[in-house]
Write an enzyme that holds these catalytic residues in place. Sequence first.
Site, short mmCIF file in Angstrom:
data_model
loop_
_atom_site.label_atom_id
_atom_site.label_comp_id
_atom_site.label_asym_id
_atom_site.label_seq_id
_atom_site.Cartn_x
_atom_site.Cartn_y
_atom_site.Cartn_z
N ASP A 21 54.53 17.41 -19.41
CA ASP A 21 54.32 18.24 -18.22
C ASP A 21 55.65 18.69 -17.62
O ASP A 21 56.69 18.05 -17.81
CB ASP A 21 53.52 17.44 -17.19
CG ASP A 21 52.93 18.33 -16.11
OD1 ASP A 21 52.77 19.54 -16.34
OD2 ASP A 21 52.64 17.80 -15.01
N GLY A 22 55.58 19.81 -16.88
CA GLY A 22 56.75 20.28 -16.13
C GLY A 22 57.42 21.50 -16.71
O GLY A 22 58.46 21.95 -16.21
N ARG A 25 57.39 24.47 -14.05
CA ARG A 25 58.34 24.27 -12.95
C ARG A 25 59.78 24.37 -13.44
O ARG A 25 60.65 24.87 -12.76
CB ARG A 25 58.08 22.91 -12.28
CG ARG A 25 56.88 22.95 -11.34
CD ARG A 25 56.44 21.57 -10.97
NE ARG A 25 55.75 20.92 -12.07
CZ ARG A 25 55.62 19.61 -12.19
NH1 ARG A 25 56.14 18.81 -11.29
NH2 ARG A 25 54.96 19.09 -13.21
N HIS A 38 57.62 26.82 -21.64
CA HIS A 38 56.93 26.35 -22.85
C HIS A 38 57.82 26.55 -24.06
O HIS A 38 57.88 25.70 -24.95
CB HIS A 38 55.60 27.10 -23.03
CG HIS A 38 54.63 26.87 -21.90
ND1 HIS A 38 54.36 25.62 -21.40
CD2 HIS A 38 53.87 27.73 -21.17
CE1 HIS A 38 53.47 25.71 -20.43
NE2 HIS A 38 53.16 26.98 -20.26
N SER A 66 45.13 21.38 -23.35
CA SER A 66 43.90 20.68 -22.93
C SER A 66 42.71 21.64 -22.92
O SER A 66 42.88 22.87 -22.94
CB SER A 66 44.09 20.08 -21.54
OG SER A 66 44.08 21.10 -20.56
N LEU A 132 56.05 8.74 -39.79
CA LEU A 132 55.43 8.98 -38.48
C LEU A 132 54.15 9.81 -38.58
O LEU A 132 54.12 10.82 -39.30
CB LEU A 132 56.43 9.74 -37.59
CG LEU A 132 55.93 10.14 -36.20
CD1 LEU A 132 55.92 8.94 -35.27
CD2 LEU A 132 56.81 11.24 -35.60
N LEU A 196 46.12 11.21 -15.17
CA LEU A 196 45.91 11.22 -16.62
C LEU A 196 45.45 12.58 -17.14
O LEU A 196 45.52 12.83 -18.36
CB LEU A 196 44.90 10.14 -17.02
CG LEU A 196 45.44 8.70 -16.98
CD1 LEU A 196 44.32 7.71 -17.27
CD2 LEU A 196 46.58 8.50 -17.97
N SER A 197 44.97 13.44 -16.25
CA SER A 197 44.59 14.80 -16.64
C SER A 197 43.69 14.85 -17.88
O SER A 197 43.93 15.63 -18.81
CB SER A 197 45.85 15.65 -16.88
OG SER A 197 46.61 15.73 -15.71
C1 FPP Z 1 52.25 21.42 -19.25
O1 FPP Z 1 53.28 21.98 -18.45
C2 FPP Z 1 52.46 21.81 -20.65
C3 FPP Z 1 51.57 22.49 -21.40
C4 FPP Z 1 50.26 22.93 -20.87
C5 FPP Z 1 51.84 22.90 -22.79
C6 FPP Z 1 52.82 22.08 -23.58
C7 FPP Z 1 53.31 22.87 -24.72
C8 FPP Z 1 54.53 22.81 -25.28
C9 FPP Z 1 55.50 21.79 -24.89
C10 FPP Z 1 54.99 23.77 -26.33
C11 FPP Z 1 54.08 24.01 -27.49
C12 FPP Z 1 53.69 22.77 -28.21
C13 FPP Z 1 53.93 22.47 -29.52
C14 FPP Z 1 53.42 21.21 -30.07
C15 FPP Z 1 54.71 23.33 -30.39
P1 FPP Z 1 52.88 22.93 -17.23
O2 FPP Z 1 52.88 24.31 -17.69
O3 FPP Z 1 51.57 22.47 -16.63
O4 FPP Z 1 54.06 22.65 -16.23
P2 FPP Z 1 54.01 22.68 -14.64
O5 FPP Z 1 53.22 21.46 -14.21
O6 FPP Z 1 55.44 22.60 -14.24
O7 FPP Z 1 53.35 23.97 -14.23
#
Ligand code: FPP
Length: 250
Positions: A21-22, A25, A38, A66, A132, A196-197
């Site tokens: 997460d994050g 932001r 991302h 999700s 892994l 835990l979302s």
């Molecule tokens: C949550 O951060 C993150 C996601 C919803 C997506 C995670 C995806 C990646 C890290 C990249 C793609 C993945 C792979 C495996 C190649 P958020 O957007 O909710 O952040 P925020 O809480 O700061 O808004």
Amino acid sequence: MPSLPELDKNNIPTHVAIIMDGNGRWAQDRGLPRVMGHKAGVKSVNAIVRAAGELGVKVLTLYAFSTENWNRPPVEVQTLMSLLKSYLEKELESLVKNDVSLRCTGQKEKLPQEVQKVLNQVIARTSLNKGLILNLALSYGSRNEITMAARCLAQKCCAGEIAVEDISEEVFSEHLYTAGLADPDLLIRTGGEHRLSNFLLWQASYSELYITNTRWPDFDKDHLIDALIDYQDRQRRFGKTTEQVLVKES
Ligand code: FPP
């Protein structure tokens, strides 16, 4: 900064699960559109997959998308799907070379066809690898997973394939997307939120939780080592008393 010698190599969690997460932001702090977070997050995915293998983690589950993430703005959903596709295409050879085996946890069939195609190719190409296990949680939600398992078991009961009294915790677990994988020992959440979302609600019953304010694009091998060191300081009692645990350890 922690250094490797502080880490007890004999007490590495078998399964580490991460809520990445994050990203949004991280980007907004820099005056960038959320999707840039991302993009930056993919670098952390690469770094943490490599580090987890090097440190001796056996299973790494990453919450990449999700069931609720489908409700994000279309441009963000499209960017995440295209990042996923390009990650799989670009990293295939490196996953093969590093003996990583790819798995998917979630509603794979909901992903765009072109993502499913490359995902299936990478899963097939890495299926015999013994290092892994990289388990990507994609279109994943625990409530959906548990509902699907209940539905499948109900169908088997109706068809006479299983008796109601034979439905145990173990049998139920084998009907989840994570069938065959050990439960996570350590669940990390980056970005500082304490929830835990809808992630691994069944499997994380006894996971140790580690929450860091560090945003996912800034999370690197040193941060992972911090989390592992913190984990190694925990006493896992699984509902028992400290005395019972100490007697077993001595
Ligand atoms: C949550 O951060 C993150 C996601 C919803 C997506 C995670 C995806 C990646 C890290 C990249 C793609 C993945 C792979 C495996 C190649 P958020 O957007 O909710 O952040 P925020 O809480 O700061 O808004």
